[in-house]
Design an enzyme around this catalytic site. Sequence first.
Site, PDB file in Angstrom:
ATOM      1  N   CYS A 151      -1.132  55.124  -0.816  1.00  0.00           N
ATOM      2  CA  CYS A 151      -1.406  56.096  -1.880  1.00  0.00           C
ATOM      3  C   CYS A 151      -0.306  56.025  -2.946  1.00  0.00           C
ATOM      4  O   CYS A 151      -0.179  55.016  -3.611  1.00  0.00           O
ATOM      5  CB  CYS A 151      -1.569  57.492  -1.289  1.00  0.00           C
TER       6      CYS A 151
ATOM      7  N   HIS B 221      -5.493  56.965   3.468  1.00  0.00           N
ATOM      8  CA  HIS B 221      -4.342  57.366   4.285  1.00  0.00           C
ATOM      9  C   HIS B 221      -4.566  57.073   5.774  1.00  0.00           C
ATOM     10  O   HIS B 221      -5.062  57.943   6.494  1.00  0.00           O
ATOM     11  CB  HIS B 221      -4.110  58.874   4.125  1.00  0.00           C
TER      12      HIS B 221
ATOM     13  N   GLU C 247      -2.272  57.039   7.977  1.00  0.00           N
ATOM     14  CA  GLU C 247      -1.349  57.880   8.752  1.00  0.00           C
ATOM     15  C   GLU C 247      -1.885  59.286   8.959  1.00  0.00           C
ATOM     16  O   GLU C 247      -1.359  60.038   9.775  1.00  0.00           O
ATOM     17  CB  GLU C 247       0.029  57.907   8.067  1.00  0.00           C
TER      18      GLU C 247
END
Lengths: 79, 223
Positions: free
Chosen positions: B87, B195, B197
């Site tokens: 990002c 994302h 994560e």
Amino acid sequence: MKARVFVTLKPGVLDPQGAAIGAALGGMGFDGVAGIRQGKVFDIELDAPDETTARESLDAMCRRLLANTVIEDYSIEIA
Amino acid sequence: MKTAVIVFPGSNCDRDMAVALRKATGASPAMVWHKDSRLPDGLDLVAVPGGFSFGDYLRCGAIAAQSPIMREVAAFGQAGGHVLGVCNGFQVLIEAGLLPGVLMRNATLKFVCRDVPLAVESADSPYTQGYEAGQEITLPVAHHDGCYIADDDTLARLGDEGRIAFRYRDAVNGSADNIAGILSRNRRVLGMMPHPERAVDPRTLGTDGAPLFHGLSGMLEAA
């Protein structure tokens, strides 16, 4: 020394913000806006011994930070 | 496996990234402040996290790319180190010249924040070898400036060299060829807008991001 740097999108690069501003102007009754491109202006106060040195320094600033030369052009005016 | 997460003023996914790395590797990453001028010794991976570094002033990632630590990160990447940018981290890696192209304001002008289906385009990288090529996964996106643009030669080269890691299945932000993530030529630098994560725990948002971290960990441990 005072300088003004203009950073503008290269021709052909999509500018959705400019398009949205253009549409808003049309909606406000401003007819005849055939196109609008959004850019940036930087007013810079610079200590430099002469205009050539200032220009070299500003050019480096543009290439390294102020503009992304993949999509943007820049121009420098020294007052 | 030894990892580090770079922290800028305005980073907000640094701790999520740390959790994901710790889950996959069993060790906590070093959290490295952007003003530091040295990375820890013996690193296998540097992660540049999401967020709004420097308030997205000037251009997203542009000011962070000039932070002292980024010279080290660039040198680490050029020396063959693994660098993951997610990002805002992807925007920083592009502004720092580690990946080609540019990320512009979403074509819709809207901040997009939702889970999106992605296709894994290439399983041939340390990051994507835990997936099958062509596999569809779902990851969250949350960005305003994720519209990936590059000139035609760059796009052709990315395609020909199999360097498009992930593509959006549907148009999300106006990206050329629906590109969601790209690899460097040596395949060790990955930048992606979604994302992974945020998708490593079944209690929150699924686990489709976990194979990225486990695959990376497995490959780097074995190396």
